[in-house]
Design an enzyme around this catalytic site. Structure first.
Site, PDB file in Angstrom:
ATOM      1  N   GLU A  63      45.932  35.578  42.171  1.00 31.12           N
ATOM      2  CA  GLU A  63      44.941  35.764  43.096  1.00 31.12           C
ATOM      3  C   GLU A  63      43.807  34.901  42.548  1.00 31.12           C
ATOM      4  OE1 GLU A  63      42.921  39.160  40.855  1.00 31.12           O
ATOM      5  OE2 GLU A  63      42.170  40.225  42.724  1.00 31.12           O
ATOM      6  N   ASN A 126      39.576  40.095  49.613  1.00 31.13           N
ATOM      7  CA  ASN A 126      40.399  39.553  48.753  1.00 31.13           C
ATOM      8  C   ASN A 126      41.858  39.257  49.011  1.00 31.13           C
ATOM      9  OD1 ASN A 126      41.769  38.629  46.250  1.00 31.13           O
ATOM     10  ND2 ASN A 126      40.583  40.083  44.946  1.00 31.13           N
ATOM     11  N   LYS A 143      43.791  42.543  50.276  1.00 34.57           N
ATOM     12  CA  LYS A 143      43.706  43.524  48.844  1.00 34.57           C
ATOM     13  C   LYS A 143      43.250  44.629  49.333  1.00 34.57           C
ATOM     14  CE  LYS A 143      42.654  43.727  43.972  1.00 34.57           C
ATOM     15  NZ  LYS A 143      42.197  42.721  42.930  1.00 34.57           N
ATOM     16  N   GLU A 162      34.383  43.645  42.250  1.00 37.56           N
ATOM     17  CA  GLU A 162      35.120  43.495  43.653  1.00 37.56           C
ATOM     18  C   GLU A 162      34.900  44.533  44.656  1.00 37.56           C
ATOM     19  OE1 GLU A 162      39.295  42.519  43.726  1.00 37.56           O
ATOM     20  OE2 GLU A 162      39.356  42.762  41.416  1.00 37.56           O
TER      21      GLU A 162
HETATM   22  N1  CDT Z   1      41.521  41.486  39.846  1.00 34.40           N
HETATM   23  C1  CDT Z   1      41.808  42.719  39.307  1.00 34.40           C
HETATM   24  O1  CDT Z   1      42.296  43.745  40.193  1.00 34.40           O
HETATM   25  N2  CDT Z   1      41.844  43.290  38.169  1.00 34.40           N
HETATM   26  C2  CDT Z   1      42.213  44.594  37.629  1.00 34.40           C
HETATM   27  C3  CDT Z   1      41.474  44.673  36.232  1.00 34.40           C
HETATM   28  C4  CDT Z   1      40.049  44.974  36.474  1.00 34.40           C
HETATM   29  S1  CDT Z   1      39.504  45.393  34.834  1.00 34.40           S
HETATM   30  C5  CDT Z   1      38.067  44.753  34.500  1.00 34.40           C
HETATM   31  C6  CDT Z   1      43.680  44.806  37.391  1.00 34.40           C
HETATM   32  O2  CDT Z   1      43.887  45.910  37.807  1.00 34.40           O
HETATM   33  O3  CDT Z   1      44.312  44.060  36.640  1.00 34.40           O
END
Ligand code: CDT
Length: 321
Positions: A63, A126, A143, A162
């Site tokens: 990602e 994303n 996403k 995000e």
């Molecule tokens: N990038 C992403 O989606 N990360 C989330 C964790 C965020 S917790 C700070 C994941 O589910 O891995």
């Protein structure tokens, strides 16, 4: 007519050649804020060339593989924020990655922050693209499951913004014809939701590419790093098994701008078993021959969705939701 023919599963021809896709999961170590596209593309290209030397068909990158994971920070300078998004795919130094892939005749999937210019104005997603061996884009995914919050939390050691920096993806979970099979993409937090895999499985997906940026510690939760590592593999292995599909989960690992990121990049078979896994916290390639036909026993057997799934009996659950 047999039951399988009735459900639309074609009989396997006696001269059938196994559909083997040699896949490289290209884990990245941290990308510093100061690292520019030029430098990152060099790292991506080195992994691509290594994969080509190992005769791979497909390289899967994480990602947001072109920049630091900027949603971890409040970015107050609009010019800095804008610099993290791609306005076209490819543009600038990323063009060279596409050219090198076409030269080496190798396909790849790449996660990135997308700035789309639309008649309604700019839109931020994303995203990831699947690129064919000729360097052309086969498909795009945006996403859907965006974790975190929109408010700045000064008490936290890092943010998870995000929801502030991106819109929810508007393309659904498409599946694309490639390598004589069906490929899909999802991104990071999507992997924790069963719907992600199931929606693609209903379209016959046989291999899912999945990049992630996951901190070992989440300021909003109490799980230990061990539990977070366990859940990382648990959801991907369950998604692969329950939907009879390969899953290629690729991390951005190591300590990025002070945030410790989970590694655990792996390639998971349709049985739910991990076939290969990275060992380091840096740029590292692991390779597996993914036989798309290995999805068939599950898709024709226990997880024949047309035969054994019972959506007509899920009504109460839908009403309660
Ligand atoms: N990038 C992403 O989606 N990360 C989330 C964790 C965020 S917790 C700070 C994941 O589910 O891995």
């Amino acid at each position: 007519m047999s039951a399988l023919e009735y459900l639309g599963n074609p009989p396997i021809a006696s001269d059938h050649q196994p559909r083997i896709v040699r896949v490289a999961a290209a884990q990245l170590g941290p990308i510093a804020k100061q690292e520019n596209r030029e430098q990152v593309v060099k790292r991506l290209t080195a992994l691509l060339q290594q994969a080509a030397a190992e005769r791979c068909d497909l390289v899967v990158y994480p990602e947001m593989a072109l920049t630091t994971f900027f949603p971890h920070w409040e970015v107050s300078d609009p010019a800095e924020l804008e610099s993290y998004y791609e306005k076209a795919m490819p543009e600038g130094p990323v063009v060279r990655l596409f050219e090198e892939a076409a030269r080496l005749k190798i396909s790849f999937s790449l996660g990135y922050a997308e700035l789309a210019t639309t008649p309604q104005g700019p839109r931020h997603f994303n995203s990831s693209v699947l690129v064919g061996k000729d360097g052309g884009i086969i498909g795009k995914y945006r996403k859907v499951h965006l974790p975190g919050h929109v408010d700045i939390r000064p008490q936290d050691p890092f943010q998870n913004l995000e929801k502030l920096y991106f819109e929810v993806g508007d393309l659904g979970f498409p599946v694309f014809e490639a390598f004589g099979g069906k490929l899909g993409m999802c991104i990071c937090n999507d992997r924790r939701w069963p719907e992600t895999y199931r929606l693609m499985a209903l379209k016959g997906v046989e291999l899912i590419t999945l990049g992630y940026n996951t901190p070992l510690f989440n300021p909003d939760q109490t799980q230990s790093p061990e539990q977070r590592r366990f859940h990382n593999h648990l959801c991907m292995q369950a998604g692969a098994y329950q939907n009879s599909t390969w899953v290629v989960g690729v991390a951005k690992a190591g300590i990025e701008e002070g945030v410790e990121m989970m590694a655990g990049t792996c390639i998971i078979a349709p049985t739910g078993e991990i076939v290969v896994q990275t060992r380091t916290l840096g740029d590292e390639l692991v390779v597996a021959d993914c036989n798309l036909d290995a999805c068939t026993p599950g898709k024709r057997g226990e997880f024949d969705l047309a035969l054994n799934r019972r959506p007509e009996h899920y009504g109460l659950l839908v009403e309660a939701a």
